[in-house]
Enzyme design. Sequence first.
Site, PDB file in Angstrom:
ATOM      1  CD  GLU A   1       3.645  -3.350   0.263  1.00  0.00           C
ATOM      2  OE1 GLU A   1       5.004  -3.654  -0.262  1.00  0.00           O
ATOM      3  OE2 GLU A   1       3.638  -2.906   1.268  1.00  0.00           O
TER       4      GLU A   1
ATOM      5  CE  LYS B   1       3.180   3.580   2.321  1.00  0.00           C
ATOM      6  NZ  LYS B   1       2.620   2.132   2.451  1.00  0.00           N
TER       7      LYS B   1
ATOM      8  CE  LYS C   1       4.472  -3.358   6.313  1.00  0.00           C
ATOM      9  NZ  LYS C   1       3.182  -2.714   6.155  1.00  0.00           N
TER      10      LYS C   1
ATOM     11  CG  ASP D   1       2.285  -0.167   0.090  1.00  0.00           C
ATOM     12  OD1 ASP D   1       1.146  -0.507  -0.449  1.00  0.00           O
ATOM     13  OD2 ASP D   1       2.458  -0.237   1.022  1.00  0.00           O
TER      14      ASP D   1
ATOM     15  CD  GLN E   1       2.599  -2.892  10.206  1.00  0.00           C
ATOM     16  OE1 GLN E   1       2.712  -3.627  10.100  1.00  0.00           O
ATOM     17  NE2 GLN E   1       1.969  -1.742   9.314  1.00  0.00           N
TER      18      GLN E   1
ATOM     19  CG  ASP F   1       1.855  -4.469   3.708  1.00  0.00           C
ATOM     20  OD1 ASP F   1       2.093  -5.576   4.783  1.00  0.00           O
ATOM     21  OD2 ASP F   1       2.028  -3.568   3.902  1.00  0.00           O
TER      22      ASP F   1
HETATM   23  C1  MUC Z   1       3.123  -0.055   4.599  1.00  0.00           C
HETATM   24  O1  MUC Z   1       3.923  -0.992   3.734  1.00  0.00           O
HETATM   25  O2  MUC Z   1       1.927  -0.401   3.888  1.00  0.00           O
HETATM   26  C2  MUC Z   1       1.339   1.879   5.927  1.00  0.00           C
HETATM   27  C3  MUC Z   1       0.559   1.270   6.863  1.00  0.00           C
HETATM   28  C4  MUC Z   1       0.940   0.300   7.330  1.00  0.00           C
HETATM   29  O3  MUC Z   1       0.282  -0.298   8.019  1.00  0.00           O
HETATM   30  O4  MUC Z   1       2.034   0.122   7.111  1.00  0.00           O
HETATM   31  C5  MUC Z   1       2.733   1.091   6.285  1.00  0.00           C
HETATM   32  C6  MUC Z   1       3.509   0.685   5.148  1.00  0.00           C
HETATM   33 MG    MG Z   2       2.310  -1.858   2.427  1.00  0.00          MG
END
Ligand code: MUC
Ligand code: MG
Length: 366
Positions: A217, A162, A266, A191, A294, A242
């Site tokens: 991402e 992240k 997702k 991401d 998620q 995403d």
């Molecule tokens: C992601 O991939 O973004 C963080 C916020 C969300 O909605 O999902 C996670 C993971």
């Molecule tokens: Mg994401």
Amino acid sequence: MKIQRIEAIPYAIPYTHPLRFASGEVHTADHVLVRIHTDAGLVGTADAPPRPYTYGETQASIIEIVQEIFAPQLIGLDILDRAKIRAVMDRTINNQVAKGAVDIAVWDAVGQMLGTSVHKLLGGYTDSMRVSHMLGFRPAQELLDEALRFGQEYGITTFKLKVGRRPLALDIEACHVLREGLGDDVEIYLDANRGWTANEALEVLRRTEGLGLTMLEEPCDAKEAMSRRRLVEHSPIPIVADESVPTAGDVSRELLSGGANAICIKTARSGFTEATEVLGLCTGLGVDVTMGNQIDTQVGSLATVTFGAAFEATSRRAGELSNFLDMADDLLADPIRIRDGRISVRNLPGVGATIDEDKLAHYRQA
Ligand code: MUC
Ligand code: MG
């Protein structure tokens, strides 16, 4: 076999440590367990993880929309009429996570009725997926320690880091420390959850050149259309959409406008039905997909692997399947195991998510 009753059960399970990222942080899995009861006594189950900062859905909104808006229209429909069920829900815009859970619970009941795993009904391509673990914000050395521990304990060799912090140097340092500490054979991708501008993302890509990062991402808000297109054109690695693509229509818009050149699928927000549509769109256009997280429980992760392992394109890359390990407990009666960095599908009728009723009673909220 008809839908007789739909339950939306709120529950809360604490995290062992919070998961932090550019758009928010999670301390408790305050989710909703959706159960579809049929007139034959079968019960389809799915997990709905509210992500207020991402889609605006909350635990309360998911319960309300499932029980007050969807249930009255779905009760009495044949469980096999998935397109009709989906069309009923699609009269209401947004509320993707609520719709996704109803859809997965319907598929679960269908699989149970047919005595077949949903994984096989969807496509049955392979029987397991490689696991990618998502690393939240932490100091660089702690991130490395966490990644090394997940490598040793579970055999995980793919990590999603992240990012999206300012100053950019924080994330750039984390990328360098992870690459140095993990070696060249471990996959690392990023991401940013819209934390940067597109031009900041370009700067990060320049300053991490040579580290072998494989994807970036949601670097910025997709509304930054022109700069984001420039980023996609100049990036040496795929730019994955995403949260900008919760529906198949959004996927079309982002791909056609050049806002992304890879798509995160997702199941929590697409169910199996719309995830299949998104996948068809991407494979038809020759666009890479990833199976995202998620911030799912084991019930949600089982749904992701059920779908991801069902198709060639979704099982090519490691799926984000392990963040239930950040939670203090879970609801599955038979917990998911990660062996040699992989999670297997369950060869059971439906999705195979048998709930531990004692745990549900314990974590259930009023
Ligand atoms: C992601 O991939 O973004 C963080 C916020 C969300 O909605 O999902 C996670 C993971
Ligand atoms: Mg994401």
